[in-house]
Write a protein that holds these residues in place. Structure first.
Motif, PDB file in Angstrom:
ATOM      1  N   UNK A  60      83.422  24.324  45.276  1.00  0.00           N
ATOM      2  CA  UNK A  60      83.384  23.380  43.929  1.00  0.00           C
ATOM      3  C   UNK A  60      84.381  22.794  43.843  1.00  0.00           C
ATOM      4  N   UNK A  61      84.849  21.957  42.548  1.00  0.00           N
ATOM      5  CA  UNK A  61      85.341  21.064  42.223  1.00  0.00           C
ATOM      6  C   UNK A  61      86.476  21.801  41.820  1.00  0.00           C
ATOM      7  N   UNK A  62      86.903  23.050  41.605  1.00  0.00           N
ATOM      8  CA  UNK A  62      88.186  23.646  41.161  1.00  0.00           C
ATOM      9  C   UNK A  62      88.957  24.444  42.240  1.00  0.00           C
ATOM     10  N   UNK A  63      88.229  23.773  43.922  1.00  0.00           N
ATOM     11  CA  UNK A  63      88.841  24.519  44.206  1.00  0.00           C
ATOM     12  C   UNK A  63      88.766  25.759  44.722  1.00  0.00           C
ATOM     13  N   UNK A  64      88.465  26.623  44.029  1.00  0.00           N
ATOM     14  CA  UNK A  64      88.017  28.454  44.194  1.00  0.00           C
ATOM     15  C   UNK A  64      87.123  28.646  45.360  1.00  0.00           C
ATOM     16  N   UNK A  65      86.973  29.361  45.320  1.00  0.00           N
ATOM     17  CA  UNK A  65      85.538  30.045  46.410  1.00  0.00           C
ATOM     18  C   UNK A  65      84.042  29.876  45.274  1.00  0.00           C
ATOM     19  N   UNK A  66      83.051  30.207  46.090  1.00  0.00           N
ATOM     20  CA  UNK A  66      82.858  29.445  46.080  1.00  0.00           C
ATOM     21  C   UNK A  66      81.087  29.953  44.515  1.00  0.00           C
ATOM     22  N   UNK A  67      80.599  29.085  44.066  1.00  0.00           N
ATOM     23  CA  UNK A  67      80.369  29.846  42.714  1.00  0.00           C
ATOM     24  C   UNK A  67      79.106  29.261  42.942  1.00  0.00           C
ATOM     25  N   UNK A  68      77.835  29.912  41.394  1.00  0.00           N
ATOM     26  CA  UNK A  68      77.316  30.704  41.944  1.00  0.00           C
ATOM     27  C   UNK A  68      76.546  30.170  40.074  1.00  0.00           C
ATOM     28  N   UNK A  69      75.098  29.182  40.331  1.00  0.00           N
ATOM     29  CA  UNK A  69      74.606  28.877  39.278  1.00  0.00           C
ATOM     30  C   UNK A  69      72.965  29.115  38.681  1.00  0.00           C
ATOM     31  N   UNK A  70      72.853  29.904  37.995  1.00  0.00           N
ATOM     32  CA  UNK A  70      71.234  30.048  37.737  1.00  0.00           C
ATOM     33  C   UNK A  70      70.722  29.560  36.393  1.00  0.00           C
ATOM     34  N   UNK A  71      69.783  29.410  36.042  1.00  0.00           N
ATOM     35  CA  UNK A  71      69.000  28.524  35.291  1.00  0.00           C
ATOM     36  C   UNK A  71      68.981  26.952  35.706  1.00  0.00           C
ATOM     37  N   UNK A  72      67.249  26.430  35.912  1.00  0.00           N
ATOM     38  CA  UNK A  72      67.362  25.032  36.088  1.00  0.00           C
ATOM     39  C   UNK A  72      67.980  23.568  35.482  1.00  0.00           C
ATOM     40  N   UNK A  73      68.071  24.502  34.326  1.00  0.00           N
ATOM     41  CA  UNK A  73      68.979  23.339  33.513  1.00  0.00           C
ATOM     42  C   UNK A  73      70.546  23.374  33.078  1.00  0.00           C
ATOM     43  N   UNK A  74      70.256  24.373  33.636  1.00  0.00           N
ATOM     44  CA  UNK A  74      72.160  24.712  33.869  1.00  0.00           C
ATOM     45  C   UNK A  74      72.731  24.131  35.450  1.00  0.00           C
ATOM     46  N   UNK A  75      71.704  24.338  36.036  1.00  0.00           N
ATOM     47  CA  UNK A  75      72.040  23.917  37.290  1.00  0.00           C
ATOM     48  C   UNK A  75      72.376  22.100  37.586  1.00  0.00           C
ATOM     49  N   UNK A  76      70.975  21.381  36.949  1.00  0.00           N
ATOM     50  CA  UNK A  76      70.723  19.931  36.649  1.00  0.00           C
ATOM     51  C   UNK A  76      72.558  19.836  36.293  1.00  0.00           C
ATOM     52  N   UNK A  77      72.631  20.417  34.917  1.00  0.00           N
ATOM     53  CA  UNK A  77      73.882  20.014  34.610  1.00  0.00           C
ATOM     54  C   UNK A  77      75.006  19.898  34.871  1.00  0.00           C
ATOM     55  N   UNK A  78      75.650  21.083  36.128  1.00  0.00           N
ATOM     56  CA  UNK A  78      76.375  21.303  37.533  1.00  0.00           C
ATOM     57  C   UNK A  78      76.368  20.399  38.099  1.00  0.00           C
ATOM     58  N   UNK A  79      75.218  19.769  38.410  1.00  0.00           N
ATOM     59  CA  UNK A  79      75.331  18.904  40.146  1.00  0.00           C
ATOM     60  C   UNK A  79      75.309  17.861  39.545  1.00  0.00           C
ATOM     61  N   UNK A  80      74.838  17.220  37.563  1.00  0.00           N
ATOM     62  CA  UNK A  80      75.726  16.032  37.341  1.00  0.00           C
ATOM     63  C   UNK A  80      77.032  15.159  37.710  1.00  0.00           C
ATOM     64  N   UNK A  81      77.620  16.818  36.844  1.00  0.00           N
ATOM     65  CA  UNK A  81      78.943  16.519  36.586  1.00  0.00           C
ATOM     66  C   UNK A  81      79.702  16.690  37.907  1.00  0.00           C
ATOM     67  N   UNK A  82      79.841  17.633  39.350  1.00  0.00           N
ATOM     68  CA  UNK A  82      79.475  17.293  39.972  1.00  0.00           C
ATOM     69  C   UNK A  82      79.415  16.140  40.626  1.00  0.00           C
ATOM     70  N   UNK A  83      78.293  15.422  40.760  1.00  0.00           N
ATOM     71  CA  UNK A  83      78.231  14.249  41.767  1.00  0.00           C
ATOM     72  C   UNK A  83      78.528  12.840  40.563  1.00  0.00           C
ATOM     73  N   UNK A  84      78.900  13.426  39.124  1.00  0.00           N
ATOM     74  CA  UNK A  84      79.009  12.181  38.375  1.00  0.00           C
ATOM     75  C   UNK A  84      77.526  10.895  38.586  1.00  0.00           C
ATOM     76  N   UNK A  85      76.604  11.999  38.799  1.00  0.00           N
ATOM     77  CA  UNK A  85      75.282  11.042  38.477  1.00  0.00           C
ATOM     78  C   UNK A  85      74.406  11.769  37.667  1.00  0.00           C
ATOM     79  N   UNK A  86      73.522  10.248  36.825  1.00  0.00           N
ATOM     80  CA  UNK A  86      72.351  10.662  36.287  1.00  0.00           C
ATOM     81  C   UNK A  86      72.863  11.302  35.430  1.00  0.00           C
TER      82      UNK A  86
END
Length: 233
Positions: A60-86
């Motif tokens: 994860x971008x905060x440099x901490x340990x593994x981060x879990x995310x559930x719910x497909x909409x939340x996952x899409x938002x998380x990944x978009x913010x992580x990558x800066x895409x879409x």
């Protein structure tokens, strides 16, 4: 590296589409929902609602340990913010994408899901329920068709809103919908279906399971859930 806890359903396909589009490294951890694997204690730790998909991001971008995310909409938002895409960074474009992401999460997905249930899986055919959810699905297709009348994608550019909606349009025939009735949706649908990343995402799903999700054995698991995982087994 991202672990994707996944089964090839519309919500599962959303995430493989994003990961393939973004070129992120990931490992699929199959969760056979027809066998009740979504109730395993190790899965409930990352997805307490016993629903897939879910992810574990080991970087994860905060440099901490593994981060879990559930719910497909939340996952899409998380990944978009992580990558800066879409997902646009500017206010108006971002708001537009999020509006339509939440439209899918709160409308198209749940209503089409109920449509699937009462037309395909319910042990008793209930005409009122079938008509209710087919008509609501039709209304939502109309909303999307009007949105796409003057644009190639749901927002100003291809985004997580398209990735969220597309997998719920794939089973349009099961939903009692004719895409010829919605020409703008049909044009958009064909363009998304032809994308190389989308093709790869669905090939991955087919490699995991081509069998129907629901049979007599799995029906009680999927639709007999009570207040606790034990009650749903």
């Amino acid at each position: 590296m991202i672990d994707l806890h996944y089964w090839p359903t519309p919500n599962g396909h959303k995430i493989t589409i994003f990961l393939e589009e973004a070129g992120l490294a990931y490992t699929i951890k199959p969760v056979d929902i027809g066998k009740g694997e979504q109730f395993r204690p190790e899965f409930l730790k990352i997805s307490p609602n016993n629903r897939m998909p879910a992810i574990v991001d080991h970087a994860p971008s905060d440099g901490g340990g593994p981060l879990s995310v559930f719910e497909s909409g939340a996952i899409l938002l998380y990944l978009a913010e992580k990558t800066g895409q879409f997902l646009p960074s500017e206010l108006r474009g971002r708001t537009q994408v999020l509006e339509w992401l939440f439209w899918q999460m709160g409308g198209l997905g749940p209503m089409a899901g109920q449509n699937h249930h009462f037309t395909q899986y319910a042990p008793e055919k209930i005409p009122y329920a079938i008509e209710r959810y087919q008509r609501e699905t039709e209304r939502l297709y109309g909303v999307l068709d009007r949105r796409l009348a003057d644009r190639a994608f749901i927002a100003d550019a291809y985004s997580i809103a398209d990735m969220a909606a597309y997998p719920w349009i794939v089973p349009h025939k099961r939903q009692g919908q004719d895409l010829d009735t919605f020409p703008n949706v049909k044009r958009w649908f064909e363009s998304i279906r032809a994308r190389a990343a989308v093709v790869r995402a669905y090939e991955i799903g087919n490699s995991i399971s081509r069998e129907p999700v629901v049979n007599e054995q799995s029906r009680a698991i999927l639709f007999g859930q009570g207040r606790s995982p034990a009650e749903g087994r």
